[in-house]
Design a protein around this motif. Structure first.
Motif, PDB file in Angstrom:
ATOM      1  N   LEU A 159       0.733  -1.283  -0.074  1.00  0.00           N
ATOM      2  CA  LEU A 159      -0.128   0.077   0.013  1.00  0.00           C
ATOM      3  C   LEU A 159       0.948   1.193  -0.010  1.00  0.00           C
ATOM      4  CD1 LEU A 159      -2.986  -0.925   2.536  1.00  0.00           C
ATOM      5  CD2 LEU A 159      -2.657  -1.205   0.138  1.00  0.00           C
ATOM      6  N   ALA A 160       2.208   1.361   0.461  1.00  0.00           N
ATOM      7  CA  ALA A 160       2.971   2.392   0.577  1.00  0.00           C
ATOM      8  C   ALA A 160       4.189   2.435  -0.239  1.00  0.00           C
ATOM      9  CB  ALA A 160       3.387   2.467   2.227  1.00  0.00           C
ATOM     10  N   LEU A 161       4.935   1.476  -0.299  1.00  0.00           N
ATOM     11  CA  LEU A 161       6.162   1.267  -1.062  1.00  0.00           C
ATOM     12  C   LEU A 161       5.873   0.718  -2.404  1.00  0.00           C
ATOM     13  CD1 LEU A 161       8.366  -0.654   1.523  1.00  0.00           C
ATOM     14  CD2 LEU A 161       8.116   1.689   1.206  1.00  0.00           C
ATOM     15  N   ILE A 162       4.626   0.368  -2.943  1.00  0.00           N
ATOM     16  CA  ILE A 162       4.504   0.259  -4.210  1.00  0.00           C
ATOM     17  C   ILE A 162       4.730   1.622  -5.152  1.00  0.00           C
ATOM     18  CG2 ILE A 162       1.947   0.739  -4.157  1.00  0.00           C
ATOM     19  CD1 ILE A 162       1.690  -1.745  -6.068  1.00  0.00           C
ATOM     20  N   ASP A 163       4.421   2.669  -4.590  1.00  0.00           N
ATOM     21  CA  ASP A 163       4.757   3.992  -5.240  1.00  0.00           C
ATOM     22  C   ASP A 163       6.018   4.593  -5.084  1.00  0.00           C
ATOM     23  OD1 ASP A 163       1.995   4.032  -6.533  1.00  0.00           O
ATOM     24  OD2 ASP A 163       1.162   4.513  -4.636  1.00  0.00           O
ATOM     25  N   GLY A 164       6.871   3.896  -4.445  1.00  0.00           N
ATOM     26  CA  GLY A 164       8.271   4.399  -4.178  1.00  0.00           C
ATOM     27  C   GLY A 164       8.706   3.894  -2.884  1.00  0.00           C
ATOM     28  N   GLU A 165      10.047   3.512  -2.825  1.00  0.00           N
ATOM     29  CA  GLU A 165      10.559   3.068  -1.647  1.00  0.00           C
ATOM     30  C   GLU A 165      10.618   4.491  -0.536  1.00  0.00           C
ATOM     31  OE1 GLU A 165      14.352   1.472  -2.702  1.00  0.00           O
ATOM     32  OE2 GLU A 165      13.802  -0.363  -3.354  1.00  0.00           O
ATOM     33  N   ASP A 166      10.391   5.624  -0.957  1.00  0.00           N
ATOM     34  CA  ASP A 166      10.410   6.800  -0.015  1.00  0.00           C
ATOM     35  C   ASP A 166       9.134   7.508   0.289  1.00  0.00           C
ATOM     36  OD1 ASP A 166      10.233   7.784  -2.801  1.00  0.00           O
ATOM     37  OD2 ASP A 166      11.658   9.431  -2.247  1.00  0.00           O
ATOM     38  N   ASN A 167       8.005   6.593  -0.242  1.00  0.00           N
ATOM     39  CA  ASN A 167       6.652   7.036  -0.261  1.00  0.00           C
ATOM     40  C   ASN A 167       6.180   7.017   1.132  1.00  0.00           C
ATOM     41  OD1 ASN A 167       4.305   7.822  -1.819  1.00  0.00           O
ATOM     42  ND2 ASN A 167       3.653   6.229  -1.542  1.00  0.00           N
ATOM     43  N   LEU A 168       6.542   6.039   2.073  1.00  0.00           N
ATOM     44  CA  LEU A 168       5.739   6.034   3.263  1.00  0.00           C
ATOM     45  C   LEU A 168       6.611   7.180   4.317  1.00  0.00           C
ATOM     46  CD1 LEU A 168       4.113   4.608   5.314  1.00  0.00           C
ATOM     47  CD2 LEU A 168       6.249   3.185   5.963  1.00  0.00           C
ATOM     48  N   ILE A 169       5.673   8.031   4.730  1.00  0.00           N
ATOM     49  CA  ILE A 169       6.014   9.323   6.032  1.00  0.00           C
ATOM     50  C   ILE A 169       5.978   8.408   7.283  1.00  0.00           C
ATOM     51  CG2 ILE A 169       5.623  11.152   6.803  1.00  0.00           C
ATOM     52  CD1 ILE A 169       4.304  12.193   4.157  1.00  0.00           C
ATOM     53  N   LEU A 193      -5.742  -6.509  12.474  1.00  0.00           N
ATOM     54  CA  LEU A 193      -4.892  -5.612  12.297  1.00  0.00           C
ATOM     55  C   LEU A 193      -5.498  -4.105  11.773  1.00  0.00           C
ATOM     56  CD1 LEU A 193      -1.846  -4.280  12.268  1.00  0.00           C
ATOM     57  CD2 LEU A 193      -1.403  -5.445  10.045  1.00  0.00           C
ATOM     58  N   HIS A 194      -5.289  -3.031  12.642  1.00  0.00           N
ATOM     59  CA  HIS A 194      -6.000  -1.634  12.422  1.00  0.00           C
ATOM     60  C   HIS A 194      -4.489  -0.914  12.141  1.00  0.00           C
ATOM     61  CE1 HIS A 194      -6.855   2.523  13.043  1.00  0.00           C
ATOM     62  NE2 HIS A 194      -8.199   2.034  12.665  1.00  0.00           N
ATOM     63  N   PHE A 195      -4.494  -0.213  10.858  1.00  0.00           N
ATOM     64  CA  PHE A 195      -3.567   0.264  10.469  1.00  0.00           C
ATOM     65  C   PHE A 195      -3.595   1.979   9.994  1.00  0.00           C
ATOM     66  CE2 PHE A 195      -4.949  -1.837   6.804  1.00  0.00           C
ATOM     67  CZ  PHE A 195      -4.700  -0.993   5.817  1.00  0.00           C
ATOM     68  N   HIS A 196      -2.747   2.745  10.046  1.00  0.00           N
ATOM     69  CA  HIS A 196      -2.775   3.978   9.484  1.00  0.00           C
ATOM     70  C   HIS A 196      -1.357   4.347   8.800  1.00  0.00           C
ATOM     71  CE1 HIS A 196      -3.811   8.610   9.366  1.00  0.00           C
ATOM     72  NE2 HIS A 196      -2.489   8.407   9.581  1.00  0.00           N
ATOM     73  N   LEU A 197      -1.751   4.671   7.597  1.00  0.00           N
ATOM     74  CA  LEU A 197      -0.482   4.977   6.807  1.00  0.00           C
ATOM     75  C   LEU A 197      -0.452   6.313   5.989  1.00  0.00           C
ATOM     76  CD1 LEU A 197      -0.108   1.833   4.493  1.00  0.00           C
ATOM     77  CD2 LEU A 197       0.978   2.075   6.680  1.00  0.00           C
ATOM     78  N   LYS A 198       0.711   7.116   6.431  1.00  0.00           N
ATOM     79  CA  LYS A 198       0.677   8.362   5.904  1.00  0.00           C
ATOM     80  C   LYS A 198       1.900   8.346   4.683  1.00  0.00           C
ATOM     81  CE  LYS A 198       1.622  13.277   7.448  1.00  0.00           C
ATOM     82  NZ  LYS A 198       1.856  14.043   8.513  1.00  0.00           N
ATOM     83  N   VAL A 199       1.360   8.888   3.604  1.00  0.00           N
ATOM     84  CA  VAL A 199       2.350   8.647   2.457  1.00  0.00           C
ATOM     85  C   VAL A 199       2.229  10.097   1.582  1.00  0.00           C
ATOM     86  CG1 VAL A 199       1.841   6.287   2.143  1.00  0.00           C
ATOM     87  CG2 VAL A 199       0.391   7.869   0.869  1.00  0.00           C
TER      88      VAL A 199
END
Length: 252
Positions: free
Chosen positions: A164-174, A243-249
């Motif tokens: 969900l995050a790294l698929i758009d770039g290795e530095d995409n996840l905040i 698993l509940h999650f919150h990703l900031k990208v």
């Protein structure tokens, strides 16, 4: 060409189904033989061991325990170190701490003739961390002799981050924040059940629980430094985890 022998140490919650799986899909997996180590001759485990043997797995134990197994109708074929010595791969499924003890006592003596030794998620620092389809490229054949397969929760957490995050770039996840709601024990276990929900402590100031720590270390094998934090609680259930999650990208 040498025979491909997989040796599983332990017949508990992880070991028993794994041995059966390897036996049932032996041909598809390119395995010639499956052996397993059982430490104690218990009549309560006799039917389980007989079932594994009937599926093609070969029983091994310590030399001094052969008589005990024979007495309950189970015939071991190899002694402990003999089984390790003849194995291509050894998978350690013993309880927490035993994997490290076995590594020091046995496994390190057989590095030259064994492809690798694998331990489960509880054996932190047993070897290079691994999660299927996450860091396969980090494994170096011939060098990484000891592998720690991370826990089911760390697999889940890492898969969410990866897809969900790294698929758009290795530095995409905040940052990634996770809350793991875990079952009390497994359906095959009769101990460690809790009567009510229990909230876990944040033992790590940077990562919270070990789940985020393990995931961060897993991604470090790919030279990625991720901002992850996890919390966990145990509920009085034997059903699977939530698993509940919150990703900031950077890029949604």
């Amino acid at each position: 060409m040498s025979r491909k022998v997989v040796h599983v140490v332990g017949t508990g919650t992880i070991g028993e189904p794994l041995i059966g799986l390897l036996c049932d899909f032996k041909e598809d997996l390119g395995i010639d033989e499956v052996s397993f180590h059982k430490n104690t001759p218990l009549t309560t485990d006799r039917s389980k061991v007989k079932s594994l043997m009937s599926r093609g797995a070969r029983l091994t134990t310590h030399g001094e325990k052969f008589d005990g197994f024979n007495a309950i109708g189970l015939k071991p074929e190899f002694q402990t170190e003999e089984a390790i010595d003849r194995a291509s791969v050894v998978i350690d499924c013993t309880p927490k701490g035993f994997g490290h003890a076995n590594k020091q006592r046995y496994y390190e003596k057989y590095l030259d003739n064994t492809e690798g030794f694998v331990a489960q998620g509880s054996e932190f620092e047993f070897g290079k961390m691994y999660a299927r389809k996450i860091n396969d490229s980090a494994l170096v054949h011939g060098e990484d002799k000891f592998i720690q397969v991370v826990s089911c929760n760390t697999h889940n957490l890492s898969t969410i981050v990866n897809n969900l995050a790294l698929i758009d770039g290795e530095d995409n996840l905040i940052e990634g924040r996770f809350n793991l709601i875990r079952r009390s024990n497994d359906v095959s276990q009769s101990t460690k059940f809790v009567p009510s929900p229990q909230v876990g402590k944040h033992q790590d100031n940077e990562f919270g629980t070990h789940h985020a720590r393990d995931a961060a270390l897993l991604f470090k094998t790919l030279n990625l430094d991720l901002n992850l934090f996890s919390s966990a609680m145990i509920v009085n259930s034997q059903y699977m985890h939530i698993l509940h999650f919150h990703l900031k990208v950077k890029k949604p």
